[in-house]
Design a protein around this motif. Structure first.
Motif, short mmCIF file in Angstrom:
data_model
loop_
_atom_site.label_atom_id
_atom_site.label_comp_id
_atom_site.label_asym_id
_atom_site.label_seq_id
_atom_site.Cartn_x
_atom_site.Cartn_y
_atom_site.Cartn_z
N ALA A 134 20.33 21.36 19.67
CA ALA A 134 18.99 20.79 19.46
C ALA A 134 18.86 20.06 18.13
CB ALA A 134 17.93 21.90 19.54
N MET A 135 19.85 20.19 17.26
CA MET A 135 19.79 19.52 15.95
C MET A 135 20.50 18.17 16.06
SD MET A 135 20.13 22.51 13.06
CE MET A 135 19.75 21.32 11.76
N THR A 136 19.75 17.16 16.49
CA THR A 136 20.34 15.86 16.82
C THR A 136 19.76 14.72 15.99
OG1 THR A 136 18.75 15.51 18.60
CG2 THR A 136 20.82 16.62 19.18
N GLY A 137 19.08 15.02 14.89
CA GLY A 137 18.45 13.99 14.09
C GLY A 137 19.44 13.00 13.49
N VAL A 138 19.06 11.73 13.47
CA VAL A 138 19.82 10.67 12.81
C VAL A 138 18.79 9.81 12.08
CG1 VAL A 138 21.35 8.67 13.10
CG2 VAL A 138 21.57 10.66 14.63
N LEU A 187 28.47 11.83 19.17
CA LEU A 187 28.86 10.55 18.61
C LEU A 187 28.06 9.41 19.24
CD1 LEU A 187 32.74 10.95 18.40
CD2 LEU A 187 31.09 11.11 16.54
N GLY A 188 27.85 9.48 20.54
CA GLY A 188 27.09 8.43 21.21
C GLY A 188 25.67 8.33 20.69
N GLU A 189 25.02 9.48 20.45
CA GLU A 189 23.67 9.46 19.88
C GLU A 189 23.68 8.84 18.49
OE1 GLU A 189 21.65 13.39 21.97
OE2 GLU A 189 23.02 13.66 20.28
N ALA A 190 24.68 9.21 17.69
CA ALA A 190 24.76 8.66 16.34
C ALA A 190 25.00 7.16 16.39
CB ALA A 190 25.87 9.36 15.56
N TYR A 191 25.90 6.70 17.25
CA TYR A 191 26.18 5.27 17.35
C TYR A 191 24.92 4.49 17.74
CZ TYR A 191 31.14 6.63 17.44
OH TYR A 191 32.38 7.14 17.15
#
Length: 512
Positions: free
Chosen positions: A122-126, A143-147
């Motif tokens: 649940a910790m997916t903040g960017v 990685l996909g979320e970060a990209y």
């Protein structure tokens, strides 16, 4: 055949074996804390075996050889949640492990002695953190979320892995390597700071932010997370990155195949020689070319070269590379290529490839394979056992900007290689474990027969962990596993471990 991502290719190999056998990013730290901190909390964050979520969470590890059975799983949404979870585990005397993306190849999380798993999903903040002048990425993000968020929000990216479903938490701690690294260096070469929940000698958990600043008294904790591997020092909750590069506007993705029908041993030998010599002589001249040369077992039908290249002369670079590989051999039997916007290519391959039993190994090459090693590879890739199909060794392009960083500047010591090696065996049924484990172990041992069955001359990659390197049955060299993974950095990592985890709360089979 369509353009392949590495994971879809590997899934195809495993599938063949099985058939034979049977959001908008926040813009400030405060906003991100509010978003993630309220996502999960209270008793619903404690997931036990009776909870309908337990089966999914306990079984979301990538390698089906291992399935954990913890007493409970803690879903966390903030650093404070992690501190509370770790304190609870220490007070109760429960062994604790942390899961980010779930792609660990060994049983570091799914071990029968682990009684609490902290799930970072649940910790997916960017977001951009103006106070630190850096981009923050929480450890549960993929990685996909970060990209996607970094590119759409600020037009930058993290030079990291090709598989978008991999979690940032463990990937970065292992070094962070992928298609843009030959141009821009490893992910850890851009790491400014890391937040880690650690446990002191008294057994109390707390969060520490460690930076690369020379005056930071916590700098050794930052350094330990630049290639020391995950799950050894504490629980990473977020990373901060500076000087992130702009990705290319588009890339040329490609798949080339050489059918095994024409790959008699002399032809196979020449092809592998051509590949190795090209990277030895020309690799650094073409930093925008990334390739994975997948030498599959003969039963898979072909060997493949997959990858991507960017820039105005992308097709010319690819043509020259393919011509060099085919010298004296002939061109590939099939070639597929597609020019795509960079983000489209970066987010491809996100299909679910869970569900296979795996064993992997790794290595680096400072120079091409020897004739003896190519002969060994040919023999193991062409054995007649029809049950061993999902096996391969992949020769992945390396070097470029990666090798421009001194080996002691980060914990990633391997800064002089031209190729990175990924050995794989994949299968479906538990009854086939012994057969497939024996195949890959013997293959690897024979490749390094001159140095005790392990890659003494090149070293290994902790992101592809292999507990056999710590087993004297398979490592008969004079080097301990920690030196194979960390080189001369091993002693410094041991010191960081003693300082930051004096009670050895966080440990697994390959803890520094």
């Amino acid at each position: 055949m369509s353009v392949h991502s590495r994971r879809s290719v590997l899934r195809g190999a495993a599938a063949t074996a099985g058939a034979l056998a049977a959001g908008t990013a926040a813009t400030t730290a405060a906003a991100a804390a509010t978003t993630t901190g309220t996502a999960i909390g209270g008793p619903k964050s404690h997931v036990g075996p009776a909870d309908p979520r337990y089966g999914f969470l306990a079984g979301r590890g990538y390698n089906e050889r291992f399935t954990g059975s913890p007493d409970h799983i803690r879903l966390v949404g903030s650093t404070d949640d992690v501190v509370r979870a770790v304190n609870d585990a220490v007070r109760a005397g429960k062994r604790v492990a942390v899961r980010s993306g779930g792609h660990c190849f060994e049983d570091f999380v799914d071990n029968p002695t682990v009684r609490m798993v902290i799930d970072m999903g649940a910790m997916t903040g960017v977001y951009y953190d103006p106070a630190r002048r850096a981009f923050a990425v929480e450890a549960g993000a993929t990685l996909g979320e970060a990209y996607r968020r970094l590119f759409l929000g600020w037009g930058v990216t993290l030079p990291a892995g090709w598989c978008p479903e991999v979690g940032v938490g463990g990937h970065v701690a292992a070094g962070g390597y992928g298609p843009l690294c030959r141009r821009h260096g490893l992910a850890v070469d851009h790491l400014y700071a890391v937040e880690v929940v650690v446990v002191d000698r008294a057994g109390k958990a707390r969060s520490v932010i460690a930076t690369r600043d020379a005056t930071d008294p916590h700098r050794d904790l930052w350094w330990a997370h630049t290639g020391g591997g995950g799950g050894s020092f504490g629980v990473v909750t977020r990373y901060w990155f500076r000087d992130l590069p702009e990705p290319p506007a588009d890339v040329l993705s490609f798949t080339l195949q050489w059918s095994w029908e024409g790959l008699h041993e002399p032809v196979f030998t020449r092809l592998v020689h051509n590949h190795g010599r090209w990277f030895e002589r020309h690799g650094d001249r073409y930093p925008d070319l990334y390739t994975e040369f997948l030498l599959f077992r003969r039963q898979q039908g072909a060997v493949m070269l997959i990858g991507q290249v960017s820039g105005a002369g992308a097709e010319r670079v690819l043509d020259e590379h393919v011509a060099a590989l085919g010298a004296g051999v002939g061109g590939p039997t099939s070639r597929t290529q597609e020019r795509q916007p960079w983000l489209v290519a970066a987010l491809k391959g996100s299909d679910d490839t869970f569900g296979w039993r795996l064993k992997v190994k790794s290595g680096y090459l400072r120079r091409p394979f020897t004739d003896r090693q190519i002969a060994v590879a040919y023999r193991h890739l062409t054995t007649d056992d029809p049950h061993i199909v999902g096996g391969a060794v992949s020769l992945n392009s390396y070097g470029g900007r990666v090798n421009a960083v001194p080996p002691h500047a980060t914990a990633t010591a391997h800064r002089d290689a031209i190729l990175k090696l990924f050995y794989l065996s994949a299968w479906a049924e538990p009854a086939d474990d012994a057969r497939h484990m024996a195949w890959i172990r013997e293959f690897y041992r024979d490749m390094y027969a001159d140095t005790g069955g392990v890659p003494v001359d090149g070293g290994a990659y902790i992101g592809y962990p292999d507990t056999d390197l710590a087993d004297p049955q398979w490592n008969t060299s004079s080097l301990p596993w920690s030196t194979l993974y960390y080189g001369d950095n091993a002693a410094r990592l041991h010191a960081a471990k003693r300082r930051w985890d004096p009670r050895n709360v966080f440990h697994h089979a390959l803890t520094p």
